[in-house]
Design an enzyme around this catalytic site. Structure first.
Site, mmCIF file in Angstrom:
data_model
loop_
_atom_site.group_PDB
_atom_site.id
_atom_site.type_symbol
_atom_site.label_atom_id
_atom_site.label_comp_id
_atom_site.label_asym_id
_atom_site.label_seq_id
_atom_site.Cartn_x
_atom_site.Cartn_y
_atom_site.Cartn_z
ATOM 1 N N CYS A 3 51.913 46.049 15.059
ATOM 2 C CA CYS A 3 53.315 45.763 14.738
ATOM 3 C C CYS A 3 53.478 45.405 13.267
ATOM 4 O O CYS A 3 54.492 45.728 12.640
ATOM 5 C CB CYS A 3 53.840 44.631 15.622
ATOM 6 S SG CYS A 3 54.042 45.099 17.355
ATOM 7 N N GLU A 14 58.278 43.503 18.787
ATOM 8 C CA GLU A 14 58.567 43.894 17.408
ATOM 9 C C GLU A 14 58.634 45.414 17.280
ATOM 10 O O GLU A 14 59.519 45.963 16.609
ATOM 11 C CB GLU A 14 57.480 43.349 16.469
ATOM 12 C CG GLU A 14 57.304 41.831 16.513
ATOM 13 C CD GLU A 14 56.212 41.402 17.487
ATOM 14 O OE1 GLU A 14 55.557 40.388 17.215
ATOM 15 O OE2 GLU A 14 56.022 42.084 18.522
ATOM 16 N N HIS A 40 55.136 46.461 22.143
ATOM 17 C CA HIS A 40 55.430 45.067 21.816
ATOM 18 C C HIS A 40 56.895 44.891 21.444
ATOM 19 O O HIS A 40 57.600 45.849 21.115
ATOM 20 C CB HIS A 40 54.535 44.604 20.674
ATOM 21 C CG HIS A 40 53.098 44.474 21.086
ATOM 22 N ND1 HIS A 40 52.125 43.946 20.259
ATOM 23 C CD2 HIS A 40 52.468 44.804 22.239
ATOM 24 C CE1 HIS A 40 50.961 43.953 20.892
ATOM 25 N NE2 HIS A 40 51.144 44.472 22.083
ATOM 26 N N CYS A 70 51.137 41.282 16.020
ATOM 27 C CA CYS A 70 49.778 41.814 16.002
ATOM 28 C C CYS A 70 49.611 42.766 14.811
ATOM 29 O O CYS A 70 50.563 43.023 14.065
ATOM 30 C CB CYS A 70 49.482 42.542 17.312
ATOM 31 S SG CYS A 70 50.397 44.093 17.475
#
Length: 335
Positions: free
Chosen positions: A292, A263, A261, A289
């Site tokens: 993360c 992040e 992801h 999420c």
């Protein structure tokens, strides 16, 4: 800065536009869209043809279509003068931009007719009675798709009286322009960083969704990351991620996803280069999420600012709050 110009025929909008161009403004006219359409149809750009085609485009695509097409041509970093606002929906479309103001250039019918006569065009009205009759068709309309210049003038931020000489007009414009330019609102830091995050997201190579994050400390960006497959592996669009390439339902098969992801990549990128992100703020285009979120908490990030909701972010937000990490949403203009 975008300065829109509205007003009746021969009011002096063209002279105001020339003044703005001489001060570094780039010029567009909503009528440019009509002229392009007339050229495509092999029609001469007469006033009647321009009016008819404008009404046809508004009826087919909506009353703000001319404004929408011109706005696509405007860059963020330039000053623009945009002429020929003739429908209130065109004004409202530009009102989405915080850097837009509308000037109405007004003059008496007698003064404007005198200017028209000086142009000596064959199709122009000759008598004041004929001139006023022609203008009534453009000034007010019950049909929302037709011209309604009176309504546009009522929406103007400033009225410019242009019954005098060109020097008198310029004498009005100089302080007016200075006032406008010195009151331009700069974007907040949140909006500034979120727009950058959106640009970073365009590099994402995930087939499902493009997401990006920035890590900011002391007002400067120290790391960025976008979603995609790991370093030195095939990109998602090259067949690198089996989940994305299977084009399965959203929210399912997450264990088969090879993509990191945005992040996650921003945090790992900082670690890769030996940069501490303790005490920083993370800007992300989507609410993080759970995976993360755990990395954000453990890396010492103090605040998360996000733009759009993530369907699976409920537990993540609760965990951030429990860990004392501030979280807030920022909406960008037009959302």
């Amino acid at each position: 800065m975008i300065i829109g110009l509205t007003g009746k025929n021969a009011s002096g909008k063209g002279e105001v536009a020339k003044f703005l161009e001489s001060r570094g403004f780039h010029f567009y006219s909503l009528s440019d869209v009509l002229r392009e359409e007339l050229k495509r149809k092999h029609l001469t750009p007469t006033r009647d043809h321009l009016t008819r085609v404008g009404n046809e485009l508004r009826e087919k695509y909506g009353p703000s279509i001319l404004a929408e097409r011109i706005m696509k041509k405007l860059a963020e970093s330039q000053n623009y003068a945009v002429d020929s606002f003739r429908n209130p929906a065109e004004v409202e479309a530009f009102r989405q931009r915080p850097d837009f103001v509308l000037w109405a250039v007004v003059a008496r019918p007698e003064t404007r007719l005198k200017r028209i006569r000086a142009r000596n065009r064959e199709e122009d009205p000759v008598t004041l009675k004929h001139f006023i009759e022609v203008e009534k068709r453009e000034a007010k309309n019950a049909d929302p798709n037709k011209q309604a210049i009176d309504a546009c003038e009522k929406l103007a931020d400033t009225n410019i009286n242009n019954n005098g000489s060109l020097d008198q007009l310029h004498a009005q414009l100089t302080p007016l322009l200075k006032k406008v330019l010195t009151h331009v609102k700069r974007p907040t830091w949140d909006v500034y960083f979120m727009h950058i995050a959106r640009n970073v997201a365009s590099r994402g190579n995930c087939l499902k969704r493009k997401v990006a994050a920035l890590i900011v400390k002391d007002g400067r960006i120290i790391s960025t990351g976008y979603n995609g497959t790991p370093r030195n592996t095939r990109n998602c669009f090259q067949g690198g991620c089996p989940r994305c390439n299977a084009v399965g339902p959203s929210g399912q098969g997450l264990g088969d996803c090879y993509c990191s992801h945005g992040e996650e990549n921003a945090i790992v990128q900082a670690a890769y280069h030996g940069i501490s992100i303790k005490g920083s703020t993370l800007y992300t285009t989507f609410c993080p999420c759970l995976l993360c979120t755990k990395m954000i908490i453990n890396s010492g990030v103090l605040e998360v600012v996000y733009n759009q909701e993530y369907p699976l972010a409920g537990p993540a937000q609760g965990l951030l709050k429990e860990a004392g990490v501030k979280i807030r949403k920022v909406n960008l203009i037009g959302e």
